[in-house]
Design a protein around this motif. Structure first.
Motif, PDB file in Angstrom:
ATOM      1  N   ALA A 149      10.565  19.540  -7.456  1.00 24.68           N
ATOM      2  CA  ALA A 149      11.550  18.490  -7.215  1.00 24.68           C
ATOM      3  C   ALA A 149      10.901  17.254  -6.607  1.00 24.68           C
ATOM      4  N   ASN A 150      10.020  17.458  -5.622  1.00 22.17           N
ATOM      5  CA  ASN A 150       9.349  16.322  -4.979  1.00 22.17           C
ATOM      6  C   ASN A 150       8.478  15.561  -5.965  1.00 22.17           C
ATOM      7  N   ASP A 151       7.784  16.306  -6.837  1.00 23.41           N
ATOM      8  CA  ASP A 151       6.931  15.653  -7.826  1.00 23.41           C
ATOM      9  C   ASP A 151       7.740  14.777  -8.769  1.00 23.41           C
ATOM     10  N   ARG A 152       8.952  15.215  -9.096  1.00 22.51           N
ATOM     11  CA  ARG A 152       9.761  14.476 -10.059  1.00 22.51           C
ATOM     12  C   ARG A 152      10.577  13.361  -9.419  1.00 22.51           C
ATOM     13  N   LEU A 153      10.882  13.500  -8.141  1.00 28.14           N
ATOM     14  CA  LEU A 153      11.741  12.531  -7.484  1.00 28.14           C
ATOM     15  C   LEU A 153      10.975  11.443  -6.737  1.00 28.14           C
ATOM     16  N   HIS A 154       9.729  11.722  -6.340  1.00 29.61           N
ATOM     17  CA  HIS A 154       8.993  10.794  -5.483  1.00 29.61           C
ATOM     18  C   HIS A 154       7.793  10.192  -6.191  1.00 29.61           C
ATOM     19  N   THR A 155       7.554   8.926  -5.908  1.00 31.13           N
ATOM     20  CA  THR A 155       6.354   8.259  -6.411  1.00 31.13           C
ATOM     21  C   THR A 155       5.139   8.754  -5.625  1.00 31.13           C
ATOM     22  N   ALA A 156       3.951   8.418  -6.101  1.00 32.47           N
ATOM     23  CA  ALA A 156       2.730   8.822  -5.399  1.00 32.47           C
ATOM     24  C   ALA A 156       2.703   8.296  -3.963  1.00 32.47           C
ATOM     25  N   PRO A 157       3.006   6.988  -3.712  1.00 38.11           N
ATOM     26  CA  PRO A 157       3.030   6.519  -2.318  1.00 38.11           C
ATOM     27  C   PRO A 157       4.050   7.266  -1.458  1.00 38.11           C
ATOM     28  N   GLN A 158       5.193   7.616  -2.036  1.00 35.57           N
ATOM     29  CA  GLN A 158       6.195   8.362  -1.272  1.00 35.57           C
ATOM     30  C   GLN A 158       5.709   9.763  -0.931  1.00 35.57           C
ATOM     31  N   ARG A 159       5.001  10.415  -1.841  1.00 33.42           N
ATOM     32  CA  ARG A 159       4.450  11.744  -1.547  1.00 33.42           C
ATOM     33  C   ARG A 159       3.453  11.665  -0.397  1.00 33.42           C
ATOM     34  N   VAL A 160       2.597  10.647  -0.434  1.00 31.27           N
ATOM     35  CA  VAL A 160       1.623  10.479   0.637  1.00 31.27           C
ATOM     36  C   VAL A 160       2.334  10.172   1.950  1.00 31.27           C
ATOM     37  N   ALA A 161       3.327   9.301   1.900  1.00 32.87           N
ATOM     38  CA  ALA A 161       4.084   8.949   3.101  1.00 32.87           C
ATOM     39  C   ALA A 161       4.763  10.171   3.702  1.00 32.87           C
ATOM     40  N   SER A 202      -3.786   2.502  -1.047  1.00 36.02           N
ATOM     41  CA  SER A 202      -3.906   1.045  -1.140  1.00 36.02           C
ATOM     42  C   SER A 202      -2.540   0.381  -1.054  1.00 36.02           C
ATOM     43  N   SER A 203      -1.548   0.973  -1.715  1.00 36.05           N
ATOM     44  CA  SER A 203      -0.203   0.398  -1.686  1.00 36.05           C
ATOM     45  C   SER A 203       0.436   0.517  -0.308  1.00 36.05           C
ATOM     46  N   LEU A 204       0.033   1.547   0.470  1.00 36.27           N
ATOM     47  CA  LEU A 204       0.583   1.730   1.812  1.00 36.27           C
ATOM     48  C   LEU A 204      -0.089   0.822   2.839  1.00 36.27           C
ATOM     49  N   ARG A 205      -1.186   0.223   2.444  1.00 37.72           N
ATOM     50  CA  ARG A 205      -1.906  -0.653   3.371  1.00 37.72           C
ATOM     51  C   ARG A 205      -1.046  -1.843   3.798  1.00 37.72           C
ATOM     52  N   LYS A 206      -0.155  -2.277   2.902  1.00 40.06           N
ATOM     53  CA  LYS A 206       0.675  -3.451   3.203  1.00 40.06           C
ATOM     54  C   LYS A 206       1.678  -3.185   4.325  1.00 40.06           C
ATOM     55  N   ILE A 207       1.956  -1.920   4.628  1.00 43.80           N
ATOM     56  CA  ILE A 207       2.849  -1.606   5.750  1.00 43.80           C
ATOM     57  C   ILE A 207       2.070  -1.034   6.931  1.00 43.80           C
ATOM     58  N   VAL A 221       5.599   3.905  12.245  1.00 45.47           N
ATOM     59  CA  VAL A 221       6.135   5.111  11.601  1.00 45.47           C
ATOM     60  C   VAL A 221       7.469   4.807  10.903  1.00 45.47           C
ATOM     61  N   ASN A 222       8.298   3.960  11.521  1.00 52.08           N
ATOM     62  CA  ASN A 222       9.592   3.637  10.915  1.00 52.08           C
ATOM     63  C   ASN A 222       9.419   2.902   9.588  1.00 52.08           C
ATOM     64  N   ALA A 223       8.448   2.011   9.522  1.00 47.54           N
ATOM     65  CA  ALA A 223       8.196   1.293   8.277  1.00 47.54           C
ATOM     66  C   ALA A 223       7.748   2.260   7.187  1.00 47.54           C
ATOM     67  N   LEU A 224       6.949   3.256   7.567  1.00 45.81           N
ATOM     68  CA  LEU A 224       6.493   4.253   6.606  1.00 45.81           C
ATOM     69  C   LEU A 224       7.668   5.096   6.133  1.00 45.81           C
ATOM     70  N   ARG A 225       8.591   5.377   7.039  1.00 41.33           N
ATOM     71  CA  ARG A 225       9.750   6.194   6.685  1.00 41.33           C
ATOM     72  C   ARG A 225      10.659   5.480   5.684  1.00 41.33           C
ATOM     73  N   ASN A 226      10.654   4.168   5.694  1.00 39.13           N
ATOM     74  CA  ASN A 226      11.556   3.402   4.840  1.00 39.13           C
ATOM     75  C   ASN A 226      10.949   3.029   3.492  1.00 39.13           C
ATOM     76  N   ILE A 227       9.788   3.546   3.182  1.00 37.31           N
ATOM     77  CA  ILE A 227       9.145   3.163   1.926  1.00 37.31           C
ATOM     78  C   ILE A 227       9.937   3.675   0.718  1.00 37.31           C
TER      79      ILE A 227
END
Length: 227
Positions: A149-161, A202-207, A221-227
């Motif tokens: 489910a996580n693989d199908r619902l989340h993007t790569a940056p979201q999985r890392v986050a 790399s995409s998470l570097r902006k936050i 941490v809050n900014a990471l949670r809202n990605i």
């Protein structure tokens, strides 16, 4: 390989937290420990190969084990990264006679080894051992469904986050975590190719997420949670 090791108090504590043994006591627990051997393996040591006759399943006591499949061209796909306390290949107690994937140590690793046929015989004699096996297999099934489910619902940056957030010591503000293993293993754990993991970081570097070696710094941490 050293297979003449004794079970340490730390190893026993790891084993007793696993779904497979946590509910056992008395004679059943003694019989399970009597069936078990402790083995120590070096880094990148093959434990078994896909297609080999399955004669044992394992619990990781220390280190990490990589489970993976190979296609005809030699391309690898990680199935699971097993950490201390994780069991693997116990599905073959009642699910076939051959291993379904390759298993290899990712670093120096200590394992508890259980003979499949002997545990199968014990389960027929002791109802609590049979129940423990069902509990362990059910946990694996639920975990697999969650992973899909996580693989199908989340993007790569979201999985890392999500991986980082699950291990952050604080709920807000800056934080720092240290990976317990190489980033290549993290990629496999999250179902990503190494280059996809690099792009996600790399995409998470902006936050405000930065990576230096195995250390991950989070600016907010809050900014990471809202990605």
């Amino acid at each position: 390989m050293n297979s003449n090791l004794k079970l340490t108090s730390r190893d026993r504590a790891v084993l007793m937290k696993t779904p497979f043994l946590a509910g056992l006591g008395g004679n059943s627990l003694v019989r399970m420990f009597t069936n078990m051997t402790v083995v120590s393996l070096p880094t990148r040591k093959t434990i078994f190969r896909e297609g080999e006759q399955a004669d044992a399943f394992y619990c990781v006591l220390s280190g990490y084990v990589r489970l993976y499949r190979l296609n005809r061209e030699g391309r690898e796909a990680d199935v699971r990264i097993c950490a201390p306390g994780d069991t693997f290949a116990e599905c073959l107690l009642y699910g076939g006679t051959k291993y379904r994937y390759h298993a290899q140590t990712a670093e120096a690793t200590t394992l508890a080894r259980f003979d499949i046929q002997e545990v199968r015989d014990l389960a027929e004699q002791e109802t609590d051992i049979a129940k423990a096996i069902m509990t362990s297999l059910s946990r694996h099934l639920l975990s697999t469904m969650e992973c899909i489910a996580n693989d199908r619902l989340h993007t790569a940056p979201q999985r890392v986050a999500n991986y980082i957030l699950a291990r952050c010591p604080v709920d807000g503000g800056p934080a720092s975590i240290r990976l317990p293993f190489q980033k290549s293993l993290l990629a496999g754990m999250l179902g990503l190719a190494p280059e996809a993991l690099s792009r996600a970081f790399s995409s998470l570097r902006k936050i405000g997420v930065t990576v230096r070696g195995r250390v991950i710094q989070v600016g907010d941490v809050n900014a990471l949670r809202n990605i």
